[in-house]
Motif scaffolding. Structure first.
Motif, PDB file in Angstrom:
ATOM      1  N   ARG A  60       6.535  44.279   7.437  1.00  0.00           N
ATOM      2  CA  ARG A  60       7.603  45.693   7.665  1.00  0.00           C
ATOM      3  C   ARG A  60       8.720  45.021   8.312  1.00  0.00           C
ATOM      4  O   ARG A  60       9.744  45.474   7.690  1.00  0.00           O
ATOM      5  CB  ARG A  60       7.045  47.040   7.441  1.00  0.00           C
ATOM      6  N   GLN A  61       8.350  44.833   9.448  1.00  0.00           N
ATOM      7  CA  GLN A  61      10.226  45.174  10.414  1.00  0.00           C
ATOM      8  C   GLN A  61      11.043  44.112  10.309  1.00  0.00           C
ATOM      9  O   GLN A  61      11.844  43.774   9.802  1.00  0.00           O
ATOM     10  CB  GLN A  61      10.086  44.349  12.072  1.00  0.00           C
ATOM     11  N   LEU A  62      10.174  43.214   9.090  1.00  0.00           N
ATOM     12  CA  LEU A  62      10.758  41.511   9.030  1.00  0.00           C
ATOM     13  C   LEU A  62      11.316  41.903   7.543  1.00  0.00           C
ATOM     14  O   LEU A  62      11.991  40.720   7.189  1.00  0.00           O
ATOM     15  CB  LEU A  62       9.968  40.281   9.175  1.00  0.00           C
ATOM     16  N   GLY A  63      10.834  43.316   6.611  1.00  0.00           N
ATOM     17  CA  GLY A  63      11.476  43.068   5.390  1.00  0.00           C
ATOM     18  C   GLY A  63      10.519  41.959   4.156  1.00  0.00           C
ATOM     19  O   GLY A  63      10.875  42.066   3.262  1.00  0.00           O
ATOM     20  N   LEU A  64       9.673  41.394   5.109  1.00  0.00           N
ATOM     21  CA  LEU A  64       8.882  40.422   3.606  1.00  0.00           C
ATOM     22  C   LEU A  64       7.882  41.486   3.058  1.00  0.00           C
ATOM     23  O   LEU A  64       7.272  41.082   1.905  1.00  0.00           O
ATOM     24  CB  LEU A  64       8.016  39.619   4.027  1.00  0.00           C
ATOM     25  N   ASP A  65       7.975  42.910   3.288  1.00  0.00           N
ATOM     26  CA  ASP A  65       6.964  43.542   1.949  1.00  0.00           C
ATOM     27  C   ASP A  65       7.786  44.083   0.805  1.00  0.00           C
ATOM     28  O   ASP A  65       7.419  44.598   0.169  1.00  0.00           O
ATOM     29  CB  ASP A  65       6.290  44.942   3.455  1.00  0.00           C
ATOM     30  N   ARG A  66       9.201  43.457   1.250  1.00  0.00           N
ATOM     31  CA  ARG A  66       9.989  43.992   0.130  1.00  0.00           C
ATOM     32  C   ARG A  66       9.615  43.326  -1.702  1.00  0.00           C
ATOM     33  O   ARG A  66       9.876  42.156  -1.226  1.00  0.00           O
ATOM     34  CB  ARG A  66      11.169  44.177   0.226  1.00  0.00           C
ATOM     35  N   PRO A  67       9.995  43.727  -2.737  1.00  0.00           N
ATOM     36  CA  PRO A  67      10.028  42.333  -3.525  1.00  0.00           C
ATOM     37  C   PRO A  67      10.915  41.375  -3.569  1.00  0.00           C
ATOM     38  O   PRO A  67      11.951  41.509  -2.882  1.00  0.00           O
ATOM     39  CB  PRO A  67      10.617  42.920  -4.946  1.00  0.00           C
ATOM     40  N   ILE A  68      10.984  40.037  -4.200  1.00  0.00           N
ATOM     41  CA  ILE A  68      11.239  39.290  -3.180  1.00  0.00           C
ATOM     42  C   ILE A  68      13.357  38.987  -3.812  1.00  0.00           C
ATOM     43  O   ILE A  68      14.227  38.393  -3.145  1.00  0.00           O
ATOM     44  CB  ILE A  68      10.715  36.821  -3.536  1.00  0.00           C
ATOM     45  N   PRO A  69      13.079  39.355  -5.075  1.00  0.00           N
ATOM     46  CA  PRO A  69      14.529  39.395  -5.714  1.00  0.00           C
ATOM     47  C   PRO A  69      15.543  40.803  -4.494  1.00  0.00           C
ATOM     48  O   PRO A  69      17.102  40.375  -4.935  1.00  0.00           O
ATOM     49  CB  PRO A  69      14.587  39.863  -6.970  1.00  0.00           C
ATOM     50  N   GLU A  70      15.627  41.338  -3.782  1.00  0.00           N
ATOM     51  CA  GLU A  70      15.080  42.046  -3.283  1.00  0.00           C
ATOM     52  C   GLU A  70      16.058  41.677  -2.054  1.00  0.00           C
ATOM     53  O   GLU A  70      16.928  41.974  -1.336  1.00  0.00           O
ATOM     54  CB  GLU A  70      14.965  43.611  -3.185  1.00  0.00           C
ATOM     55  N   GLN A  71      14.650  41.050  -1.623  1.00  0.00           N
ATOM     56  CA  GLN A  71      15.118  40.275  -0.334  1.00  0.00           C
ATOM     57  C   GLN A  71      16.038  39.439  -0.061  1.00  0.00           C
ATOM     58  O   GLN A  71      17.020  38.886   1.145  1.00  0.00           O
ATOM     59  CB  GLN A  71      13.816  39.713   0.041  1.00  0.00           C
ATOM     60  N   LEU A  72      16.095  38.387  -1.505  1.00  0.00           N
ATOM     61  CA  LEU A  72      17.529  37.736  -1.498  1.00  0.00           C
ATOM     62  C   LEU A  72      19.187  38.077  -1.538  1.00  0.00           C
ATOM     63  O   LEU A  72      20.087  37.714  -0.784  1.00  0.00           O
ATOM     64  CB  LEU A  72      17.010  37.212  -3.099  1.00  0.00           C
ATOM     65  N   VAL A  73      19.142  39.389  -2.528  1.00  0.00           N
ATOM     66  CA  VAL A  73      19.904  40.037  -2.127  1.00  0.00           C
ATOM     67  C   VAL A  73      20.569  41.213  -0.870  1.00  0.00           C
ATOM     68  O   VAL A  73      21.972  40.714  -0.776  1.00  0.00           O
ATOM     69  CB  VAL A  73      20.196  41.625  -3.071  1.00  0.00           C
ATOM     70  N   ARG A  74      19.477  40.956  -0.124  1.00  0.00           N
ATOM     71  CA  ARG A  74      20.016  41.553   1.401  1.00  0.00           C
ATOM     72  C   ARG A  74      20.194  40.279   1.769  1.00  0.00           C
ATOM     73  O   ARG A  74      21.346  40.390   3.230  1.00  0.00           O
ATOM     74  CB  ARG A  74      18.606  41.694   1.789  1.00  0.00           C
ATOM     75  N   TYR A  75      19.476  39.135   1.517  1.00  0.00           N
ATOM     76  CA  TYR A  75      19.718  38.181   2.393  1.00  0.00           C
ATOM     77  C   TYR A  75      21.731  37.840   2.363  1.00  0.00           C
ATOM     78  O   TYR A  75      21.952  37.574   3.241  1.00  0.00           O
ATOM     79  CB  TYR A  75      18.790  37.344   2.196  1.00  0.00           C
ATOM     80  N   LEU A  76      21.644  37.707   0.710  1.00  0.00           N
ATOM     81  CA  LEU A  76      23.222  36.954   0.206  1.00  0.00           C
ATOM     82  C   LEU A  76      23.796  38.515   0.831  1.00  0.00           C
ATOM     83  O   LEU A  76      25.147  37.673   1.502  1.00  0.00           O
ATOM     84  CB  LEU A  76      22.932  37.003  -0.583  1.00  0.00           C
TER      85      LEU A  76
END
Lengths: 343, 281
Positions: A60-76
């Motif tokens: 949860r802290q690392l944001g790894l529990d989110r769906p991958i597309p969401e992680q990608l948008v956050r990363y961008l």
């Protein structure tokens, strides 16, 4: 003025054209690091028998529990705002880690490239002036050998020859002797910083530490540079305007050095760009051999620890450097050959 | 057939360096194939009382820190290194030739999309990409092969695409089309065999590069694991003893790597000169 203007326009166009490729690199690294196996949360949990709750909390802290597309948008979004995340191993923001280590790698690569050019241009010119001569064969032999020796082997053999046997090189670990005082951190480039504070003894020591790894790098890229210089100069020497220049009685050094060389430089410049980006990759090996505290060894340590953020940051940085190098080459193109600017 | 052989012999006589390189490459392949039966000592049997011996008549390349015979390990490693390089290059050749040929043949949007992807892949520092792939997929030999194959792929796609592109409107392709061959059949039965000789050059040059890459990866501790004889690991292990003067631990595996790459590169250069004299540099 018109020249500057057209160079500016071409650089602008190139910059815009490279954006999709950069974006592609980012998305590609992101997917590579996320989709493939290797769970950093499990790795960084307190131990092999850490409870499931602890791992879930870390995810949860690392944001790894989110769906991958969401992680990608956050990363961008993070990249666009200059946040490359935090390295889990060093505990520092990745941007800071990379900024700390980048000068070491750049200093090494640039010195290696300069050394390679200083060696390769005369060799290539000498070979092109007398094709088929012993000089030409010698250069060809040297180039063939240069491509075949892996950087990590040539680096170790240089250490053996100059540190162990001859005893003239300093201990091949790091940028400065562990007992020596580092200069104040002004640019991060030790050679420049030592000069700025006027510490000549320190400068000599830093240069001595840099020499062996830089030679290793130079040997690695000598062959493509010398070969391209030779091939390109030979093609130009066979052209009509050189025959004309010779026939009206210009001194032969002038024909070669001024008229032929300037015309032969364009393909060499292209190769310099390609060579520099290969050097960025080869840095990892050379930095490991010489315990050089650069971005390559940083990325390698992070990789082994499945620490995503530094690896992504490293690759992004390399891709950005690659774009900058290409732009520089573009500008140099315009200066070396004004015909390029006229489209 | 006899005429072909005579022609080959004539070509080889005119290119002594290429002939020598071909012989060297062939010898290396034979040694690699026979390696389990021809090593003078067991390549993994340690004998600590005999550790770090310099080269001698019994141990031609000396012994390492565990007393293992380095010469035997070099021979055993040839098998693994060549196998890795050959499978990686074979994989990317097969995939790259087919993808590139279809792109070159069809052209249009698909071609442009693949071209752009190849550009992105090549803009990547390829060695770093290989490192990331091995680390992410796991430290196993098959993953070194996959990683090396992937970083070789863009070169084959580009090469096959360009070669097919200049041939797509040739008379014999028209003839095949008129004879009723489908697109797939034209690409696979006519175009691919036609570009094979030129791709052979690329294969030979890439084999050398693949050997260097795989050795570089295992030098970093990625891929092949420690007791296994492999040239890159042998250099990495020997590196610890270079500052105490035991040069043979690094020098001989380095020499083996160099010779292997040298043979394949010279062979590739020679083949290119023979097939396309205009490219001679």
């Amino acid at each position: 003025m018109a020249l500057l203007h057209s160079i500016g326009r071409r650089v602008g166009k190139r910059l815009v054209a490279s954006l999709p490729a950069l974006l592609g690199v980012v998305v590609f690294t992101f997917l590579l690091m996320r989709v493939l196996p290797g769970d950093p949360a499990a790795f960084f949990a307190s131990g092999p028998n850490a409870g499931q709750e602890e791992i879930d909390e870390l995810r949860r802290q690392l944001g790894l529990d989110r769906p991958i597309p969401e992680q990608l948008v956050r990363y961008l979004y993070d990249i666009a705002t200059g946040h490359l995340g935090r390295s889990i191993t060093t505990g520092q923001p990745v941007v800071r880690d990379l900024a700390d280590r980048l000068p070491a790698s750049l200093e090494l690569s640039l010195c290696g490239l300069a050394l390679a050019l200083v060696l390769a241009l005369p060799l290539g010119i000498a070979a092109a002036l007398r094709p088929g001569s012993p000089v030409d064969h010698g250069v060809r032999f040297l180039c063939t050998l240069g491509v075949c020796v892996p950087t990590f082997v040539s680096g170790l053999l240089l250490i053996y020859a100059f540190y162990v046997v001859a005893g003239i090189a300093p201990d091949p670990t790091g940028r400065i002797d562990i007992f020596a005082a580092p200069p104040p951190d002004i640019t991060g480039f030790l050679l420049i910083d030592f000069l700025l504070v006027g510490d000549l003894a320190g400068w000599r020591a830093a240069a001595a530490q840099l020499l062996l790894p830089a030679i290793t790098m130079a040997l690695f890229v000598l062959a493509p540079l010398a070969r391209m210089t030779r091939a390109s100069l030979m093609a130009v020497l066979g052209s009509d305007f050189i025959r004309t220049a010779r026939s009206i009685g210009l001194a032969s050094w002038r024909v070669v050095m001024v008229y032929a060389l300037r015309n032969a430089l364009l393909p060499v410049l292209t190769i310099v760009g390609i060579v520099f980006s290969t050097m960025l990759g080869a840095n990892v090996l050379v930095e490991k051999v010489f315990s050089w505290p650069g971005i390559g060894s940083y990325a390698l340590d992070a990789l082994v620890a499945s620490d995503y953020a530094p690896v992504q940051g490293f690759v992004l940085l390399i891709a950005a450097i690659f774009v900058v190098v290409n732009l520089t080459i573009d500008v140099l193109y315009g200066i070396a050959d004004p015909r390029v600017s006229i489209e | 057939m006899n005429a072909t052989l005579r022609h080959a012999a004539w070509v080889l006589r005119g290119n002594p360096v290429t002939t020598l390189a071909a012989a060297g490459a062939l010898a290396m392949i034979v040694v690699a194939l026979l390696s389990p039966w021809i090593t003078p000592f067991d390549p993994v049997a340690s004998n600590v009382s005999n550790a770090l011996q310099p080269p001698s008549w019994t141990h031609w390349a000396g012994t390492d820190q565990l007393g293992r015979d380095i010469f035997s390990r070099l021979i055993a490693a040839a098998r693994l290194d060549l196998a890795i390089a050959a499978s990686a290059v074979g994989l990317s050749f097969a995939a790259g030739a087919v993808i590139g040929s279809f792109c070159g043949y069809r052209g249009g949007r698909l071609d442009r999309a693949v071209g752009r992807m190849v550009d992105v892949l090549m803009a990547f520092p390829l060695f770093v990409l290989a490192m990331a792939l091995v680390a992410a997929l796991g430290n196993r030999v098959e993953n070194i092969i996959i990683a090396t194959a992937i970083i070789n792929l863009p070169f084959y796609i580009r090469f096959a695409r360009a070669e097919v592109n200049v041939r797509r409107n040739a008379g014999w392709v028209e003839a095949a089309r008129a004879g009723g061959d489908g697109h797939a059949s034209i690409v696979l039965r006519f175009l691919l065999p036609n570009i094979l000789p030129n791709m052979a050059v690329q294969i030979s040059l890439n084999l050398g590069w693949a050997i260097l890459n795989a050795a570089g990866l295992s030098f970093l501790g990625l891929g092949v694991q420690a007791p296994t004889p492999e040239w890159g690991i042998m250099v990495a292990e020997g590196a610890r003893f270079i500052s105490t003067g035991q040069w043979w631990l690094v020098t001989f595996p380095g020499l083996a790597l160099m010779l292997a790459v040298l043979c394949f590169n010279l062979l590739g250069d020679g083949l290119r000169d023979i097939l396309d004299p205009r490219m001679r540099t």
